[in-house]
Scaffold this active site. Sequence first.
Site, PDB file in Angstrom:
ATOM      1  N   ASP A  39       4.913  -1.813  -4.087  1.00  0.00           N
ATOM      2  CA  ASP A  39       4.612  -2.262  -2.735  1.00  0.00           C
ATOM      3  C   ASP A  39       5.226  -3.667  -2.603  1.00  0.00           C
ATOM      4  OD1 ASP A  39       3.321  -2.315  -0.159  1.00  0.00           O
ATOM      5  OD2 ASP A  39       1.890  -3.722  -1.049  1.00  0.00           O
TER       6      ASP A  39
ATOM      7  N   ASP B 252       4.496  -6.484   0.427  1.00  0.00           N
ATOM      8  CA  ASP B 252       3.598  -7.561   0.873  1.00  0.00           C
ATOM      9  C   ASP B 252       2.323  -7.548   0.032  1.00  0.00           C
ATOM     10  OD1 ASP B 252       2.517  -9.638   2.362  1.00  0.00           O
ATOM     11  OD2 ASP B 252       3.182  -8.789   4.258  1.00  0.00           O
TER      12      ASP B 252
ATOM     13  N   ASP C  44      -1.184  -3.601  -3.988  1.00  0.00           N
ATOM     14  CA  ASP C  44      -2.348  -4.470  -3.790  1.00  0.00           C
ATOM     15  C   ASP C  44      -3.366  -3.829  -2.861  1.00  0.00           C
ATOM     16  OD1 ASP C  44      -0.603  -4.828  -1.481  1.00  0.00           O
ATOM     17  OD2 ASP C  44      -2.003  -6.394  -0.881  1.00  0.00           O
TER      18      ASP C  44
HETATM   19 MG    MG Z   1       0.663  -4.645   0.200  1.00  0.00          MG
END
Ligand code: MG
Length: 274
Positions: free
Chosen positions: A6, A8, A206
Amino acid sequence: MALLLDMDGVLYRGSTVLPGVPQALDIASTQGYTLLFATNNGWAPHEQILDRLHSMGFSAEPGTVMTAAIASARLLHRHWPATRRPYVLGSEEVARQLRNAGLTPVPSDDEMTADSLVVGLDLHLSYRKLTHAQAVGLQGVPFVATDLDGAYPWEDRWLPGSGAIVAAVEASVGRKATNAGKPSPLMYELLLECAPPSSIPVVVGDNLKTDICAGRSAGFPTVAVLTGIASAEAIATAVPEERPDYVASDLLDAVTRVLPQILAVSDGPVSIVR
Ligand SMILES: [Mg+2]
């Protein structure tokens, strides 16, 4: 090993590159890992995301970076190959990726000729545009969402995401969209076409509800990093389908400490569960 990363909250937060990330990317490529990037961001131009990686000292091949805009176009093509004229309630990037895939997005005043509907984050959302999307959706045509993220972080606050707009259209047409973004494993599936067939896919993210859930549903080992949305408390209390196999403090910790553990217990490549 093929890392499905991923962006961001893993590589950067807002406009800031997270500490240790350039070093982690460097170590991972030196180790021979295939680096693949999957973001639910469907509005930033693909080239801008490649430039962002380049600014971190990492040159990614265009095919190794998958966005929700590209995934939406691929989803339409894969499931409804006869569609030609989507109506887009979303960003210019979504319309551009649909054109790149050989489709012809229809203008708002011609929406009744559309044979499909694609909905994502539209920074210029209006009641009029919702009305057009509803009219198209009520015809029963294929209905695709770029992603279902209800909110996204921007600077120091949250803003309404694609999922909020998709929900409005779903409510007005009385049916659900098919989601191209995570937690659908579609992006991972498309990205792995770029990896050597013997690679062991590993998801690093995240967000438990998108990255980790997508990885789990595909049957891949998952690593949650603590540099973005998920807190250690949220991970400890997560429902089983959103619980990561491993937790790392950041990407550098994931690459240097966790990935060797995964390799040590792996008994070979895992094939994606469709
Ligand atoms: Mg993310």
